[in-house]
Design an enzyme around this catalytic site. Structure first.
Site, PDB file in Angstrom:
ATOM      1  CD  GLU A 265      -2.761   1.222   2.451  1.00 22.62           C
ATOM      2  OE1 GLU A 265      -2.749   0.283   3.273  1.00 22.62           O
ATOM      3  OE2 GLU A 265      -3.494   2.220   2.569  1.00 22.62           O
TER       4      GLU A 265
ATOM      5  NE  ARG B 168       4.071  -7.699  10.724  1.00 23.49           N
ATOM      6  CZ  ARG B 168       3.403  -7.032   9.772  1.00 23.49           C
ATOM      7  NH1 ARG B 168       2.360  -7.552   9.191  1.00 23.49           N
ATOM      8  NH2 ARG B 168       3.765  -5.820   9.432  1.00 23.49           N
TER       9      ARG B 168
ATOM     10  CE  LYS C 225       3.367   0.068   4.705  1.00 26.20           C
ATOM     11  NZ  LYS C 225       2.483   0.180   3.562  1.00 26.20           N
TER      12      LYS C 225
HETATM   13  P1  ATP Z   1      -0.093  -1.537   6.841  1.00 26.43           P
HETATM   14  O1  ATP Z   1      -0.224  -1.482   8.309  1.00 26.43           O
HETATM   15  O2  ATP Z   1      -0.101  -0.211   6.195  1.00 26.43           O
HETATM   16  O3  ATP Z   1      -0.968  -2.562   6.154  1.00 26.43           O
HETATM   17  P2  ATP Z   1       2.037  -3.251   6.019  1.00 26.43           P
HETATM   18  O4  ATP Z   1       3.401  -3.247   6.604  1.00 26.43           O
HETATM   19  O5  ATP Z   1       1.231  -4.480   6.074  1.00 26.43           O
HETATM   20  O6  ATP Z   1       1.376  -2.021   6.672  1.00 26.43           O
HETATM   21  P3  ATP Z   1       1.695  -3.259   3.156  1.00 26.43           P
HETATM   22  O7  ATP Z   1       2.050  -2.213   2.204  1.00 26.43           O
HETATM   23  O8  ATP Z   1       0.282  -3.695   3.229  1.00 26.43           O
HETATM   24  O9  ATP Z   1       2.180  -2.753   4.542  1.00 26.43           O
HETATM   25  O10 ATP Z   1       2.632  -4.516   2.934  1.00 26.43           O
HETATM   26  C1  ATP Z   1       2.874  -5.076   1.676  1.00 26.43           C
HETATM   27  C2  ATP Z   1       3.205  -6.531   1.842  1.00 26.43           C
HETATM   28  O11 ATP Z   1       4.351  -6.679   2.678  1.00 26.43           O
HETATM   29  C3  ATP Z   1       2.086  -7.293   2.483  1.00 26.43           C
HETATM   30  O12 ATP Z   1       1.873  -8.476   1.765  1.00 26.43           O
HETATM   31  C4  ATP Z   1       2.574  -7.574   3.858  1.00 26.43           C
HETATM   32  O13 ATP Z   1       2.036  -8.769   4.334  1.00 26.43           O
HETATM   33  C5  ATP Z   1       4.083  -7.626   3.682  1.00 26.43           C
HETATM   34  N1  ATP Z   1       4.752  -7.240   4.921  1.00 26.43           N
HETATM   35  C6  ATP Z   1       4.575  -6.115   5.626  1.00 26.43           C
HETATM   36  N2  ATP Z   1       5.321  -6.113   6.748  1.00 26.43           N
HETATM   37  C7  ATP Z   1       6.001  -7.280   6.755  1.00 26.43           C
HETATM   38  C8  ATP Z   1       6.935  -7.883   7.655  1.00 26.43           C
HETATM   39  N3  ATP Z   1       7.321  -7.274   8.785  1.00 26.43           N
HETATM   40  N4  ATP Z   1       7.436  -9.096   7.336  1.00 26.43           N
HETATM   41  C9  ATP Z   1       7.061  -9.711   6.199  1.00 26.43           C
HETATM   42  N5  ATP Z   1       6.188  -9.204   5.322  1.00 26.43           N
HETATM   43  C10 ATP Z   1       5.650  -8.002   5.584  1.00 26.43           C
END
Ligand code: ATP
Ligand code: MG
Length: 573
Positions: free
Chosen positions: A38, A264, A274
């Protein structure tokens, strides 16, 4: 908090096992994955795990990976983030080719599918306020209750939904909900919201829409449109999977993607939320998204961390299904390993102490220094030795403890690539601080060995009188606790996360090196030029040598403390 050392044998994990089985059984003939950020912030090292996994398996199985911006919430999304995300994925070494997509590309199709659900009696327009909806949603143990608007006739729902799209209602006045089961044990199935009214301009679709789909309604359908075979996401979406499947089953989608969840990445001393990273930037706790203390890819890049080290780290931690926290030391180790192989060696003195070699006369001489101990092709460089040199302040102690083998009155040490010197006297200022050492050298030890075979127990780095002034920034962890509290992160911020040393001296070859490649400053750690600072300086016309170097900012991807004692030779960090 569990700290794992390493998991899953590299190249084999439950995701890869599933994919292999799907291909073997003929359920798929090719593998298509996607990375769906996102655009509401910069990518961090947690995202790198998801990127390496999605692009990595696609590559390994001869398939492809899409980059898809999950841009369904225009109030939080910005072009700056879109650009940064593309740059960072490329920097990590991945290429989506022509497969760049946006959830917003599918707004029209998603809208049509919402009407399809309404027509099938599987979605309705709800006029309840957000608070009322929340109150009626039930809890984990109590079922929810039906909205009074749940039984609206199809025609009325269609009419209202079209008027929602036409902009007849203010924000929050109505939503479109799926009609599933308010008593479901899974709260995600209690008539989830599919569309909300949001009079906001979108970075890509502009003013075309004033209703936007929810993540749940957009995600699986986008996967289906793009022919994604394996939709890999993090564990918090596990409970959303039944809803993901419900949409796929109830809509005339062109394919049937499946969602799989993995744990994650969490790292000690690091926050990967984020929301918190945004607050760190907005609150001025760091200088920006690319502050070298940030766990963002932009910050790591500016700190000099090579992308290969990030990918290697991700490979080592593996992919598992249970949440855990990885020791940040494991990341540091991967960085050091890559840099040890690739970084050229240089010398710099961060806290200089002047040394006068009393028995040295003449203009000085040139010594040859090796650029990389394991790579002869990296060549050599010349350094100037003379009557006046500088050593590290910490390499002298007036009354040393037992295991301190470096300079102290009467002690002989080796200067790297030069001579043995013996400390004769420490000169102090009025405040009693040591400001200079008087030493003598042994001319027969040129190159670092004594003809009589006598040994010294320490080898020190040094710079000559021709060294250039520089500012060096040392970065320490941003948080003081291994598990910083994301709720009140300010309390756990490390007040000493940035140390600025303004009186450093670096060998001229370091200033001449016109690259952002990290170098190893011998016995100090790895450092690199701060590209950002240099970019802004380049704009300045006519620089003297002095000005050109005084602001040479070095930031350190990996640092070590000076060893408290050394054996025969300086040990690389
Ligand atoms: P938000 O709280 O804004 O959703 P987010 O960190 O999940 O934050 P996204 O942009 O939705 O952000 O993440 C993109 C992809 O990265 C998603 O598929 C998410 O699952 C993955 N992702 C985010 N944080 C992690 C992490 N700490 N470890 C592994 N994958 C991650
Ligand atoms: Mg997310």
């Amino acid at each position: 908090m569990t700290v794992i050392e390493a998991s899953a044998e590299a190249g084999r994990d439950f995701i890869r096992d599933i994919i292999r089985a799907d291909l073997d059984a003929g359920r798929h003939t090719e593998v298509v994955t996607r990375f769906p950020p996102e655009p509401n912030g910069y990518l961090h090292i947690g995202h790198a795990k998801a990127i390496c996994l999605n692009f990595g398996v696609a590559e390994e199985f001869g398939g492809r990976c899409h980059l898809r911006f999950d841009d369904t919430n225009p109030t939080r999304e910005e072009q700056e983030y879109i650009d940064a995300i593309e740059r960072d994925v490329r920097w990590l070494g991945f290429d989506w080719g022509e497969h760049l997509y946006h959830a917003s590309d599918y707004f029209e199709r998603l809208y049509a599918w919402a009407e399809h659900l309404i027509g099938a009696g599987k979605a309705y327009v709800d006029d309840l306020s957000q608070d009322e909806m929340r109150a009626m949603r039930g809890t984990l143990t109590e079922p929810g209750s039906n909205s009074p608007f749940r039984e609206r006739p199809v025609e009325e729902n269609l009419d209202l939904f079209r008027r929602m799209r036409a902009g007849e209602f203010p924000n929050g006045a109505r939503v479109l909900r799926a009609k599933i089961d308010m008593a479901s044990g899974n709260i995600n199935l209690r008539d989830p919201v599919l569309y909300r009214i949001l009079h906001a301009s979108h970075p890509r679709t502009g003013a075309a829409w004033c209703i936007y789909p929810s993540y749940d309604f957009a995600h699986g359908q986008s996967d289906a449109i793009e022919g994604i075979t394996h939709s890999l996401c993090t564990l918090e979406f596990e409970d959303h999977r039944p809803l993901y499947d419900w949409f796929i089953e109830n809509l005339p989608v062109p394919a049937r993607p499946r969602q799989y969840e993995f744990a994650r990445l969490n790292l000690t001393y690091t926050v990967l939320s984020k929301r918190v990273l945004t607050e760190l930037v907005r609150g001025g706790h760091v200088t920006g998204w690319d502050d070298p203390r940030m766990p963002t890819l932009a910050g790591l890049r500016r700190r000099g961390v090579p992308p290969a080290a990030i990918c290697e780290f991700v490979r080592r931690i593996g992919v598992a299904k249970a949440n855990s926290t990885v020791d940040v030391a494991m990341f540091d180790h991967a960085v050091r390993e890559v840099l040890n192989r690739t970084a050229q060696r240089r010398m710099a003195v961060l806290r200089p102490l002047k040394v006068t070699i009393e028995n040295y006369s003449g203009d000085g001489e040139t010594m040859e220094a090796i650029n990389h101990p394991d790579d002869p092709s990296a060549g050599t460089r010349r350094i100037r030795f003379g009557r006046e040199i500088y050593v590290e302040r910490d390499d002298f102690m007036e009354s040393p403890p037992k295991k301190f083998f470096r300079l102290s009155p009467g002690r002989e040490v080796r200067l790297r690539y030069a001579y043995f010197i013996t400390c004769r006297e420490a000169i102090k200022n009025a405040a009693g601080e040591v400001v200079e050492l008087r030493c003598t050298y042994d001319p027969t030890t040129r190159g670092g060995n004594a003809p009589d075979g006598r040994k010294v127990q320490a080898t020190l780095h040094w710079v000559g009188a021709d060294a250039l002034p520089a500012q060096v920034r040392l970065y320490n962890p941003l948080f003081t606790r291994p598990d910083p509290n994301a709720g009140d992160f300010a309390a756990d911020l490390n007040p000493n996360s940035l140390e600025v040393l303004s009186d450093c001296r670096i060998e001229p070859a370091l200033a001449a090196m016109n690259s952002d490649e990290p170098v190893q400053l011998e016995r100090q750690g790895y450092f690199c030029r701060d590209t950002r600072v240099r970019r802004s300086r380049e704009a300045r016309p006519s620089r003297t040598m002095e000005q050109a170097t005084e602001g040479l900012f070095l930031s350190s991807p990996q640092r070590c403390e000076l060893p408290s004692f050394e054996m025969a030779a300086a040990r690389p960090p």
